[in-house]
Design a protein around this motif. Sequence first.
Motif, short mmCIF file in Angstrom:
data_model
loop_
_atom_site.label_atom_id
_atom_site.label_comp_id
_atom_site.label_asym_id
_atom_site.label_seq_id
_atom_site.Cartn_x
_atom_site.Cartn_y
_atom_site.Cartn_z
N ASP A 203 0.81 -1.22 0.00
CA ASP A 203 0.00 0.00 0.00
C ASP A 203 0.84 1.27 0.00
O ASP A 203 0.55 2.22 -0.74
N LYS A 204 1.91 1.32 0.82
CA LYS A 204 2.70 2.55 0.87
C LYS A 204 3.48 2.76 -0.43
O LYS A 204 3.77 3.90 -0.80
N LEU A 207 0.86 4.38 -2.80
CA LEU A 207 0.68 5.82 -2.54
C LEU A 207 1.86 6.61 -3.10
O LEU A 207 1.67 7.69 -3.69
N SER A 211 1.43 9.06 -6.32
CA SER A 211 1.78 10.47 -6.07
C SER A 211 2.79 10.94 -7.11
O SER A 211 2.70 12.07 -7.63
N GLN A 217 0.39 14.76 -3.85
CA GLN A 217 0.43 13.76 -2.80
C GLN A 217 -0.91 13.03 -2.67
O GLN A 217 -1.95 13.65 -2.52
N VAL A 218 -0.86 11.71 -2.75
CA VAL A 218 -2.04 10.86 -2.57
C VAL A 218 -1.91 10.19 -1.21
O VAL A 218 -0.90 9.55 -0.93
N LYS A 219 -2.94 10.33 -0.38
CA LYS A 219 -2.84 9.86 1.00
C LYS A 219 -3.64 8.60 1.29
O LYS A 219 -3.52 8.03 2.37
N LYS A 220 -4.48 8.16 0.33
CA LYS A 220 -5.32 6.99 0.59
C LYS A 220 -5.39 6.11 -0.65
O LYS A 220 -5.48 6.62 -1.77
N VAL A 221 -5.29 4.79 -0.44
CA VAL A 221 -5.45 3.85 -1.55
C VAL A 221 -6.94 3.75 -1.85
O VAL A 221 -7.72 3.21 -1.07
N ASP A 222 -7.33 4.30 -3.00
CA ASP A 222 -8.73 4.29 -3.39
C ASP A 222 -8.87 3.77 -4.81
O ASP A 222 -7.90 3.25 -5.39
N LYS A 223 -10.04 3.88 -5.37
CA LYS A 223 -10.31 3.35 -6.71
C LYS A 223 -9.41 4.01 -7.74
O LYS A 223 -8.90 3.36 -8.66
N SER A 225 -6.38 5.37 -7.29
CA SER A 225 -4.99 4.94 -7.17
C SER A 225 -4.82 3.51 -7.66
O SER A 225 -3.79 3.17 -8.25
#
Length: 291
Positions: A203-204, A207, A211, A217-223, A225
């Motif tokens: 996951d990290k 992100l 990003s 900056q992307v802070k959450k794993v979502d659809k 990403s």
Amino acid sequence: MTVMEWNDRLNIGVDLIDNAHKKLFSIMRRMAKLQENPDNYKLLCEEGIKYFKSYTLKHFAEEEDYMQSIQYRRYEMHKRLHDNLRDNTLPSLEKEVLETDYSPESVQNFMGVCMAWLTQHIMNEDRAITGKIPPLQQTAQEKDIIRALSQSLIQILETTLGIHAEVASEHYQGEPAGAMAFCRLMYQSENGKSLFAYLGFEDKLILSAVSEMMGTQVKKVDKMSLSAIQLLSRSVMQNLRQQFPDVLDYTLKKENLISYEIMFKTIQNSCPPVSILFRTDRGYFVFCIQT
């Protein structure tokens, strides 16, 4: 963290080896309870990891002596698996633990990877020593391909995302490496032969990669990403297919995201000939190919 209990299914029938395996399981069970003593957590983790590593290498030496004493025909291949854990996987895990100052997450990852490696190694390799199962085979050509693919993937990650990567294991067997998402790509050759590629991202790492791709900056794993990771997976495979046209002469037909649980079952059921775990400076990356 729950550690798998020893069971008779893991016996190979050689007391020296079975007793050592039981001891390693016992060490892991004790390490799993370290969080119950937060005052001395770091010191106990440091000593526990040191003891586990020392005993593992002692066990490898004894097991290798035994294989030589019975003139086990797959000794060299088996020893390479031991060497890979000693020279690649353990140093990579230790590095993460040190960099995070023995954070509970890194210690749990150390135990999870080692426990999964040990269990699968016993089931798939050690039991073959005494004929309980047929040994897994790997040709010299397959070894060369794995090494070449590893170097190309390291270069691709560096070039496309500025990520430094190193091989943690050339024989990834589904060891947990943090929360991960996997992209499965199905290819087909002109004669109808299928090839599946599995690219896994912690996951990290997702992100960080997204990003980098998005410039923000992307802070959450979502659809969004995860869709970007599918795009990145296709790009990685396209780069590889250009470098290995004879090996990867296939056309992409289908792709989808799968969970770690599905990926783990795939590895256990089919034993992909190419199954590599990379440690990057931003998280773990997995690459598997199944024909």
